[in-house]
Design a protein around this motif. Structure first.
Motif, short mmCIF file in Angstrom:
data_model
loop_
_atom_site.label_atom_id
_atom_site.label_comp_id
_atom_site.label_asym_id
_atom_site.label_seq_id
_atom_site.Cartn_x
_atom_site.Cartn_y
_atom_site.Cartn_z
N ALA A 950 -2.13 -0.05 -7.77
CA ALA A 950 -3.34 -0.86 -7.90
C ALA A 950 -3.34 -1.59 -9.24
CB ALA A 950 -4.57 0.04 -7.79
N TYR A 951 -2.87 -0.90 -10.26
CA TYR A 951 -2.81 -1.51 -11.58
C TYR A 951 -1.84 -2.67 -11.58
CZ TYR A 951 -1.53 -2.15 -16.43
OH TYR A 951 -1.25 -2.70 -17.65
N ALA A 952 -0.70 -2.46 -10.94
CA ALA A 952 0.32 -3.52 -10.90
C ALA A 952 -0.25 -4.80 -10.31
CB ALA A 952 1.53 -3.04 -10.08
N ALA A 953 -1.12 -4.63 -9.31
CA ALA A 953 -1.69 -5.80 -8.65
C ALA A 953 -2.53 -6.64 -9.60
CB ALA A 953 -2.53 -5.35 -7.46
N THR A 954 -3.01 -6.03 -10.69
CA THR A 954 -3.86 -6.78 -11.61
C THR A 954 -3.06 -7.52 -12.67
OG1 THR A 954 -4.01 -4.97 -13.22
CG2 THR A 954 -5.60 -4.94 -11.40
N LEU A 955 -1.77 -7.30 -12.71
CA LEU A 955 -0.97 -7.90 -13.78
C LEU A 955 -0.72 -9.39 -13.53
CD1 LEU A 955 1.55 -4.95 -14.21
CD2 LEU A 955 -0.19 -5.67 -15.85
N PRO A 956 -0.52 -10.15 -14.59
CA PRO A 956 -0.31 -11.58 -14.41
C PRO A 956 0.89 -11.86 -13.49
CG PRO A 956 -0.20 -10.96 -16.74
CD PRO A 956 -0.53 -9.75 -15.98
N TYR A 957 0.75 -12.84 -12.66
CA TYR A 957 1.79 -13.33 -11.74
C TYR A 957 2.07 -12.39 -10.57
CZ TYR A 957 2.76 -16.49 -15.62
OH TYR A 957 2.64 -17.40 -16.63
N VAL A 958 1.47 -11.20 -10.58
CA VAL A 958 1.75 -10.29 -9.47
C VAL A 958 0.92 -10.71 -8.26
CG1 VAL A 958 1.59 -7.91 -8.65
CG2 VAL A 958 2.37 -8.39 -10.98
N HIS A 960 1.72 -9.34 -5.15
CA HIS A 960 1.78 -8.26 -4.16
C HIS A 960 2.16 -6.97 -4.85
CE1 HIS A 960 2.54 -6.29 -0.29
NE2 HIS A 960 3.53 -5.70 -0.92
N ALA A 961 1.45 -5.90 -4.55
CA ALA A 961 1.84 -4.59 -5.08
C ALA A 961 1.55 -3.56 -4.01
CB ALA A 961 1.06 -4.27 -6.35
N GLU A 962 2.51 -2.66 -3.82
CA GLU A 962 2.28 -1.62 -2.81
C GLU A 962 3.02 -0.37 -3.22
OE1 GLU A 962 4.29 -3.49 0.67
OE2 GLU A 962 5.70 -1.82 0.45
N GLU A 963 2.65 0.73 -2.58
CA GLU A 963 3.39 1.97 -2.82
C GLU A 963 4.17 2.30 -1.57
OE1 GLU A 963 1.21 5.71 -2.38
OE2 GLU A 963 -0.61 4.55 -2.72
N ASN A 964 5.29 2.97 -1.75
CA ASN A 964 6.12 3.37 -0.62
C ASN A 964 6.47 4.84 -0.78
OD1 ASN A 964 7.48 0.60 -1.90
ND2 ASN A 964 6.70 0.45 0.19
N LEU A 965 6.65 5.49 0.36
CA LEU A 965 7.06 6.90 0.31
C LEU A 965 8.46 6.99 -0.27
CD1 LEU A 965 6.35 9.80 0.96
CD2 LEU A 965 7.35 9.47 3.23
N TYR A 966 9.33 6.16 0.25
CA TYR A 966 10.68 6.05 -0.30
C TYR A 966 11.03 4.58 -0.34
CZ TYR A 966 11.48 11.03 0.15
OH TYR A 966 11.40 12.38 0.01
N THR A 967 11.09 4.02 -1.51
CA THR A 967 11.38 2.59 -1.59
C THR A 967 12.82 2.31 -1.17
OG1 THR A 967 9.83 2.55 -3.40
CG2 THR A 967 11.11 0.58 -3.08
N CYS A 968 13.68 3.33 -1.30
CA CYS A 968 15.09 3.08 -0.99
C CYS A 968 15.40 3.26 0.49
CB CYS A 968 15.97 4.00 -1.82
SG CYS A 968 15.62 5.75 -1.56
N SER A 969 14.42 3.67 1.29
CA SER A 969 14.74 3.90 2.70
C SER A 969 14.98 2.57 3.40
CB SER A 969 13.62 4.68 3.38
OG SER A 969 12.48 3.86 3.47
N THR A 970 15.72 2.65 4.49
CA THR A 970 16.11 1.43 5.19
C THR A 970 14.89 0.65 5.68
OG1 THR A 970 17.84 2.88 5.99
CG2 THR A 970 17.85 0.64 6.82
N ASP A 971 13.89 1.38 6.15
CA ASP A 971 12.73 0.64 6.67
C ASP A 971 11.96 -0.05 5.54
OD1 ASP A 971 12.29 3.30 5.99
OD2 ASP A 971 10.35 3.35 7.00
#
Lengths: 1480, 233, 67
Positions: A950-958, A960-971
């Motif tokens: 949520a904090y990332a979404a407030t940063l300049p130029y951002v 889109h911000a989201e969280e993932n269970l595993y960012t490295c997973s194929t899906d």
């Protein structure tokens, strides 16, 4: 690889299999993969890295081993054309060179490497502790493990040795070892859940199970089996007592009704699992109580009713309905059930019919069938039992009946059994309990008649029995002894000789098939009857069986019903094949089994109180800890629960992988010698005697003591440490008479590093000869002595004694004055030698290659790396003991041979990934997407991930911000691509783990989305945040925000970078026409490329022209002739002799060299790479009266004389050789490596020609390393005298009247010896070329202190120069043997091929660029660049060639005018991160 | 080239303490090359001052600029307007540059940030040594290209003195004895006989202060004509 | 300042050694103070004095370079 030179040939396969993933195998693989071949890297263990990954530092640079190897690991793992096959062994090889077919057996890892994020959650929950092989047993690891934190593949693995015997023996195959391990850890809930995976009646089974698991328990062969059954009861009772014992939540309802007939263990078990899987099971029970035989067959003193009822209630709470008093039969038939909507039926009616004795009088009153008696007792009916009771039978029912009778008023109870105690089927404990309670058991007695009076039993007539000899099946049959009948007066007879099944309920119209023994016929695997949808199990199918068998059948039935109702194949994968774990019980301490307490016979006699009492928690723990962990992995499945990435699969099976390869490189490495083979050193018995490999781990910061030097016995810091050299080397007694080559140096290194760790340490090295024969080694050895105060003592340790109290060690050795000395040390390190890896014997057999008598691969001296089978090459320590740089050179050499054999197929099998066209930024404003990873719970458990996102979404130029269970997973990768496109994102930040391991993956993803890969940044919130601040969640969250903010600030400052193809010249310049140069030129030609060979002498050959044979007797002149002939007829080689290098310029791929030719002209050569093989020269000695007598000559002179059959060499009576002439002294502080071998060789030759000649070799240390040691031994055996001298007391040579006199101080005899040889041979040094200095400045190549050329990196880049595209080999690199020069030359070719094989080089990317408008040509960059890249160009400003720039950025930070920018790391880009350090 | 050395931060701080708006002006030639006053050092000094001011809780506006040379007015002219917006200029040029900037920005205070050390050469990266005293009367020809005035601490012309030992100067073991160097060089040149000549006392009058030099050939025609015109008057 | 002083420390780390070491500390689940913010560089040869000064200017209480 479209930029590879493609030369295809259908016959040859453009792939190579490399066996062994150590440094050697990796180097081979990388060389091959980088020169256009597909590589299969087959590794036996779960990860690559080999022995080098275990080392702390390396000699002689003291570089950290792991720091050096880990970039290589990552390079291998990310290489598109290297396929890593771990846990694998070669099974077979067929076909021929150029086209082999290989079968590789890939053992299961039980972890999907593509899913494992290496988070380690599984390790936390794994209950099985194992000695850690990687840490040399100094510490432990779990059954689920990673060999070391940086291991590649970056995934865990599970050690399994097979299935534990207990699990196999259990009819329900419960993971017995698993729950025992969990109990040992106090994880009772987990243990119970694990049991319930297969058995919903743990408290019941914990009491009444016949526990076949214990019978098979491996521990039983040592002392006594684990008390598994009682442990099960313990854990069931313990969890129940704690309350909150609930079944797991059921799967979503399937709304399907299933009828189960009978509420015994089979029925209840089936019902329980069906309920959990979403079905609606109803159990129909004829009796007024549920539980079947458990309720009405097993007496309460064994199985209290409340326990049973609690378990039944538990099953009900899972969603099972039980209808008691509801018999199936006339009033409610199976057909009726179907009509009521029950889609499947499971018949589990049990065996409640008592078998008859079949003797007269059975109808008399007082004959009570055992089953009936028990049932009535259980149902609380009054029993009409007499005073004197005889129970007939030998099973548990008989015992139960007898004990029940005793508790129900009988005065005396006896059991009549027709066989002997041995054959009695009842449990031993039951029999004992019964006996304790006063029940008499009469063996070998069978009833023949029941005698009654007034319709009532009064006596029983019996006959004595005897057992026949065992029949074919081993059974002894009881036969009556004629005429032995006798009578016993009794009041009641209880027949308990077995039960049968009452199938009358099926009705006469039933179409269900039955067996003759009146059991229901059902498929063994699926329990399906002949009627679809009707299944049967338990006693109804098996006949009377045990509770656990019934439970097992119940679960199988549930599986079948589930499959039936969901339309799946009932049979698939149902066969259970187990491989029993083999575990040795050798060396395991005996520990008696913990006994459970029980009520005394007095306390239990007349009541139904439970007899057996429970373990206490401590007893349970102690008992559980007795488990031997037979299977290693206990299959407790805790890892599966912990792993959120769902990467674990215990069902993985081994598979056979078929590979087509053109060549094979073998680099299976070595094992440290097993020091227990030398018992005199106390290894394994004395705690403070460790091996050198263990000591490496002790030194390592990631080792068992976090890098503190401690000793195992008490963890104290040792002060006096002794190293014992040659343990398992130079030792005929253990069949290891070769020298392991590296131990002197590693011991020296370990001593230095130990001293660096703790300056109070006093290291002593006990040695035979100090063998410091490698490049830079002698100086290192000198510094150990002089700078670090390492004490070297020449001597062999005859034995070690351990002091009882202090555990200190007393070493006995022969001191300087030949006195026996005893010295006490705190710790002893055994410098163990190298032994070929255990599996190599098998490997060699499968590949049909020859081994030598030690098990090393057989090769010929002049054909290094070539095995006895064409197309198979060997590299590294499988060939012979060698150090890391030698292994690396060897690796390249073998790669050269392998690729040369299939050069025609280069590029045929390599692949290149295609990416979409990159979208141009066109000055667009940054649009940043931020992906914050939870890493399962690895980040999320510490860091508040949602708030970070949520904090990332407030940063300049951002945007889109989201969280993932595993960012490295194929899906998630697919999702990232989608989001990038949808939201027009042009820069990406991933906040997750380390960019070291994952940046390439995410960069690849954004490339697939059309973004430039440089528009990416990572925030490391796992490895450097949640993992290291686990106890500071608030601060860790704040830090994560900071890191994300910093990453965003940087990413908006990044610019796309493009690499562009730069054409290259596809030929090599080889400088130097000696052995190395000629071999290199021929190597280049056999790879299909052109070479220009430049030699300054008038003819080719170099030093080889003066060498006639090798230590092994190979003909070197024949080699020379053959090389010359090959070069002559090789059209791809252009030779310039008598030529000189005049000018040299350029960079990788585009060098330009001007040579002056023999004819006086000059010629310009353009070439892509350079191989420098300028050789060395023999030192012309000035000492020892050299030159003053024709009786004094050098080894080369002598060799020539011998080879030419010179008369002078024939009539010799006495020859003296002096070693280290010009070597190992100030100003030339290096060992010339070959002279000891040369001396041994020439001495042996002299002896061979004339056995009478006396040869004395005066030496400092004999350095016949590796297999050369065998020749040294031979020389001594043949009577050649070796006399050691000290450098302070060098031999004194005089010439008296034309005679040579040599005086030497013999330290063994303690006296001067005067020798008057006919010939004095000086083993003179190898020196660098006299023009090396001049040459090196012309080519801008650095020299070492000793004047040899300096490679890019001593350990891992021994054949490369720092400047790309320049390679070195032969004596120019340092002194070496013929065989080593050949190997190096080929290795240099292999390195060169990584450039020449490309159509063009990609240049640009992260390189420095000069802003010429700002440059003031101050030369700062020119002076500061370690690679000599910047030049002042014709415009008089600095220029940095992108193809040559290494991207280190030193010039950029040095430039006073700030005219140089390192791309991707400009000041603005670096400082962007700190610029937002404090903004929030 | 001219070799300078950055003044200690505290000294600079003291000198600029009264100004609220400060321009730090670097010089892109000699002092840039000797890593004392170029763009990079301007940046570093500015940062140091900002940190120092921050710690002192002082609000000072600092501007950074670097010009090619501060000893040529043509390079200074473009920044005159900019400079005037500030209270003072902190110049990182050599003494000559500082003075020219001060002249051109008069009456603005121009503060030196460097100590100008010597005319020297770069021995290697980061090491410079003096080679010339600008004495105005060069004797290098006599001494094999090695200047005894500069490189001998005693500046003697008839050396060596009695303190030369093993080729090193008695003032420091690190320092080569200039006379030993001269001897060796002349020996290689085969001109040792030069040393037999006794050099007369040096005429230091040639080193007039403040020195000024005109090369008529380069003085622009217009100016020459002007001069001539004035002369005619 | 009511609460205890918590410095912000910036660490400039070389990709190959110090940064890997910091990762290793994580793999080994060691603990250290959460005040450090690591800035990764390909090589600490690229660390420029100005980067250190700027970090301080930007509010870091300390910087260190490891490589």
């Amino acid at each position: 690889m479209s930029n590879a030179v493609k030369q295809q040939d259908t016959k040859k396969v453009g792939a190579v299999m490399v066996v062994g993933g150590g440094i050697c195998g990796m180097q081979s693989a990388l060389d091959l993969a980088n020169s256009g071949f597909k590589v299969y890297l087959v590794e036996e263990t779960s990860s690559i890295g080999g022995r080098m990954s275990q080392l702390d530092k390396t000699f002689p640079t003291n570089d950290c081993s792991m720091c050096m190897i880990s970039p290589k690991l990552i390079e291998v793992s990310k290489h598109l054309n290297i396929e890593l096959i771990t846990n694998a062994q070669v099974q077979s090889l067929s076909g021929e060179a150029g086209n082999f077919k290989v079968k590789v057996l890939k053992k299961p890892r039980y972890i999907d490497v593509t899913k494992c994020s290496s988070c380690g959650d599984c390790v936390q929950v794994c209950p099985v502790v194992q000695s850690s092989e990687f840490e040399g047993g100094l510490t432990t690891r779990k059954a689920i493990y990673k060999r070391y934190p940086q291991a590649i593949p970056s995934a865990f693995a599970i050690s399994k040795r097979g299935t534990s015997p207990c699990k196999i023996a259990c009819p329900a195959h419960i993971s017995v070892q698993g729950y025992v391990a969990l109990i040992a850890q106090g994880k009772y809930k987990e243990a119970l859940n694990l049991i319930r995976e297969e058995n919903p009646l743990p408290a019941v089974c914990g009491r009444v199970c016949t526990h076949p698991c214990e019978t098979k328990c491996r521990r039983g062969q040592l002392d006594e089996p684990i008390s598994i059954c009682h442990l099960k009861r313990f854990v069931a009772d313990e969890v129940r007592a704690g309350g909150q014992d609930k079944p797991p939540s059921a799967l979503p309802s399937k709304n399907k009704k299933v009828a189960i007939v009978g509420s015994g263990p089979a029925g209840l078990s089936a019902a329980y699992y069906l309920a959990l899987w979403g079905y609606k099971p109803t159990v129909f029970e004829a009796l007024p109580v549920a539980g079947g035989m458990m309720a009405v067959g097993i007496p309460a003193y064994r199985l209290p009713k409340d326990i049973l009822n609690a378990e039944i209630d538990f099953i009900k709470s899972a969603g099972v309905e039980i209808k008691t008093n509801t018999p199936i039969g006339k009033s409610l038939s199976l057909k009726d059930l179907k009509a009521q909507g029950y889609e499947a039926t499971f018949i589990a009616v049990g065996a409640h019919k008592n078998n008859k004795l079949g003797v007269d009088g059975e109808a008399l009153k007082g004959v009570i069938p055992g089953v009936e008696l028990l049932r009535d007792a259980a149902l609380g009916k009054s029993l009409s039992i007499g005073q004197r009771v005889a129970v007939v039978g030998g099973g548990n029912v008989a015992i139960d009946a007898a004990r029940t009778a005793l508790r129900s008023g009988a005065k005396s109870v006896m059991i009549l059994y027709r066989r002997s105690r041995q054959e009695m089927p009842a449990n031993d404990e039951e029999i004992l309990d019964a006996e304790e309670e006063g029940i008499e058991i009469r063996y070998l007695v069978a009833p023949t008649r029941i005698i009654g009076a007034d319709d009532k039993v009064s006596a029983i007539e019996c006959v004595k029995m005897k057992l026949t000899e065992p029949d074919e099946s081993g059974r002894r049959k009881p036969v009556p002894l004629e005429g032995s009948e006798f009578k016993i007066d009794i009041d009641s007879v209880i027949p308990a000789i077995g039960q049968s099944i009452d199938l009358s309920f099926l009705g006469s119209e039933s179409s269900i098939e039955v067996n003759r023994g009146s059991t229901i016929k059902a498929d063994k695997l699926t329990l399906q009857t002949n009627v679809p949808g009707v299944f049967a199990g338990g006693d109804a199918v098996l006949g009377p069986a045990t509770v656990i068998e019934a439970i097992a059948e119940g679960k199988e039935a549930a599986i079948s019903i589930d499959r039936y109702l969901s339309g799946k194949n009932p049979h698939d994968g149902r066969e259970r094949n187990f491989t029993e774990a083999e575990v040795s019980i050798k060396d395991i301490e005996k520990l008696p089994r913990k006994q459970t307490p029980k009520l005394s016979p007095e306390e239990r006699k007349r009541n139904f109180r439970e007899v057996a009492l429970n373990f206490s928690a401590e007893e349970a723990k102690a008992e559980a800890e007795r488990c031997l962990s037979c299977g290693i992995c206990s299959e407790c499945y805790q890892c599966m629960i912990a792993c959120q990435a769902k990467a674990i699969n215990h069902a993985m099976k081994e598979e056979v992988v078929d590979l087509d390869v053109g060549a094979v490189v073998l680099a299976p490495g070595f094992e440290p010698f097993d020091a227990t083979i030398k018992p005199e050193y106390g290894y394994g018995r004395m705690q403070n005697v460790v091996t050198s490999m263990q000591f490496e781990r002790i030194l390592s910061a990631s080792g068992p003591y976090q890098g503190q030097v401690r000793r195992p016995s008490d963890g104290k810091h040792p002060v006096k440490i002794a190293w014992i050299q040659c343990v398992g080397s130079r030792d005929e007694t253990c069949g290891r008479d070769y020298c392991s080559s590296v131990c002197c140096m590693y011991a020296t290194k370990e001593a230095i590093i130990a001293k660096e760790h703790a300056s109070e340490i006093q290291p002593t090295i006990f040695f035979i000869d100090v063998r410091a024969h490698g490049k830079g080694f002698e100086r290192y050895y000198e510094s150990a002595k002089n700078r670090f105060g390492v004490r070297y003592v020449k001597g062999i340790i005859s034995g070690i004694k351990e002091l009882q109290k202090s555990k200190n060690l007393v070493l006995e050795y022969t001191g300087e004055d030949n006195q026996k000395v005893q010295e006490e040390f705190d710790m002893v390190v055994l410098s163990v030698g190298m032994v070929p890896s255990a599996s190599t014997k098998d490997l060699a057999q499968k590949l049909a290659i020859d081994l030598d008598r030690f098990g090393f691969c057989k090769t010929e001296e002049l054909k290094p790396n070539i095995t006895s089978r064409e197309g198979i090459y060997v590299a590294g320590t499988f060939d012979a003991p060698m150090d890391i740089p030698e292994s690396v050179m060897h690796a390249s050499s073998a790669a050269c041979l392998a690729s040369q054999a299939i050069a025609a197929a280069r590029g045929a099998l390599v692949t290149e990934k295609k990416y979409p066209q990159e979208t141009e930024l066109n000055g667009k404003e940054p649009r940043v997407g931020v992906f914050v990873c939870r890493c399962g719970t690895n980040i999320a458990r510490v860091v508040d991930v949602p708030s970070v996102a949520a904090y990332a979404a407030t940063l300049p130029y951002v945007v889109h911000a989201e969280e993932n269970l595993y960012t490295c997973s194929t899906d998630t990768q697919a999702k990232i691509i989608k989001v990038i496109k949808e939201k027009d994102i042009n820069r990406v930040v991933v906040a997750s783990c380390s960019p070291r391991t994952h940046e390439p993956l995410f960069q690849d993803t954004i490339r697939e989305a059309g973004l430039n890969r440089f528009l990416f940044e990572m925030a490391n919130i796992r490895d450097q945040c949640s993992w290291v601040h686990a106890t500071h969640p608030v601060e860790a969250t704040e830090k994560s925000r900071d890191l994300v903010r910093m990453a965003v600030a940087r990413v908006v400052n990044l610019e796309p970078l493009h690499e562009s193809p730069a054409p290259i010249k596809h030929n090599a310049l080889v400088i130097g026409g000696g052995l190395a140069g000629m071999t290199a030129a021929l190597g280049i030609a056999s790879q299909g490329f052109e070479a220009v060979l430049v030699e300054k002498e008038k003819e080719l050959g170099g030093n080889l022209r003066h060498i006639y044979y090798t230590l092994d007797g190979a003909d070197t002149q024949a080699l020379l002739a053959s090389l010359l002939a090959q070069i002559r007829k090789e059209p791809k080689i252009k030779v310039y002799t008598g030529a000189k290098i005049e000018d040299f310029s350029g960079y990788v791929g585009n060098y330009r060299t001007t040579i002056s030719t023999a004819s006086g002209g000059t010629e310009d050569i353009e070439h892509g790479v350079v191989i420098l093989a300028t050789g060395g020269v023999e030192y012309k000695p000035a000492e020892y009266q050299s030159g003053k007598s024709d009786k004094i000559l050098t080894q080369l002179d002598l060799e020539k004389k011998i080879a030419k059959g010179d008369a002078a060499a024939k009539g010799l009576k006495s020859v003296v050789m002096i070693q280290c002439v010009g070597s190992r002294e100030e100003a030339h502080m290096y060992c010339s490596r070959v002279c000891c071998n040369q001396a041994v060789m020439n001495a042996l030759k002299l002896k061979e020609k004339n056995p009478e000649v006396e040869v004395y070799v005066l030496y400092r240390d004999i350095r016949t390393f590796g297999m050369n040691e065998l020749k040294y031994r031979e020389a001594r055996d043949k009577g050649i005298t070796f006399i050691r001298f000290d450098v302070e007391k060098k031999p004194d040579v005089k010439i008296q009247d034309g005679k040579v006199e040599v005086k030497v101080f013999d330290s063994v005899l303690g006296t001067d010896i005067l020798l008057e040889p006919d010939m004095l041979v000086l083993s003179s040094a190898i020196r660098p070329q006299p023009d090396a200095q001049e040459f090196s400045s012309k080519l801008k190549l650095p020299l070492t202190q000793d004047g040899f050329y300096m490679e890019a990196h001593m350990k891992l880049r021994p054949l490369d120069f720092v400047n790309d595209g320049m390679y070195l080999c032969g004596l120019a690199h340092g002194p070496k043997s013929i065989s080593e020069s050949i190997s190096q030359a080929r290795g240099a070719v292999s390195r060169a091929m990584t450039i020449l094989s490309k159509l063009y080089l990609m240049v640009g990317g992260v390189v420095s660029v000069v802003d010429s408008t700002r440059c003031v040509a101050c030369l700062t960059c020119v002076r500061s660049c370690p690679f000599g890249v910047p030049v002042i160009n014709d415009d008089k400003v600095a220029y940095i060639e992108p193809a040559a720039c290494q991207g280190c950025g030193i010039c950029a930070s040095a430039c006073p005018r700030k005219a140089i920018k390192l791309r991707h790391y400009s000041d603005a880009q670096v400082m962007a991160k700190t610029s937002v350090l404090c903004s929030t | 080239m001219i070799v300078g050395e950055r003044k200690p931060l505290n000294e600079i701080k003291e000198k600029v303490k009264d100004y609220k708006k400060l321009l730090i002006l670097g010089c892109g030639t000699c002092v840039a090359v000797c890593m004392a006053g170029g763009e990079k050092e301007v940046e570093l000094l500015a940062s140091q001052l900002r940190i120092a001011n921050g710690l002192d809780k002082k609000e000072v506006e600092i501007k950074e600029a670097t010009i090619q040379r501060q000893c040529d007015k043509e390079y200074i002219e473009p920044i005159v307007e900019l400079a005037k917006k500030y209270d003072a200029v902190l110049s990182l040029a050599c003494g000559a540059g500082v003075q020219l900037v001060a002249d051109m920005l008069e009456p603005m205070p121009v503060i030196p940030g460097l100590n100008t050390r010597f005319i020297g050469i770069a021995e290697e990266e980061g090491k410079w040594s003096e080679r010339c005293r600008a004495c105005g009367n060069c004797v290098l020809g006599e001494y094999g290209g090695i200047c005894p005035i500069t490189r001998c601490p005693k500046s003697i012309l008839n050396g060596p003195c009695g303190g030369s030992q093993g080729g090193k100067c008695e003032t420091s073991k690190e320092r080569d004895c200039a006379w030993a160097l001269i001897y060796n060089r002349l020996a290689k040149q085969g001109k040792l006989e030069n040393l037999y000549k006794v050099a007369p006392p040096k005429d230091f009058r040639t080193q007039d202060f403040p020195a000024r030099q005109v090369n008529e050939n380069y003085v622009k025609a217009t100016k020459t004509e002007e001069k001539e015109a004035t002369a005619k008057k | 300042m009511g609460e205890a002083f918590e410095p912000k420390v910036v660490a400039f780390c070389c990709h190959y050694c110090a940064y890997s070491a910091a990762d290793l500390a994580g793999s080994m689940r060691m603990e250290y103070s959460p005040n450090v913010r690591v800035v990764k560089l390909m090589c600490t040869g690229k660390v420029d004095t100005i980067h250190l000064l700027k970090a301080i200017e930007d509010g870091a209480d300390a910087v260190f370079v490891a490589g």
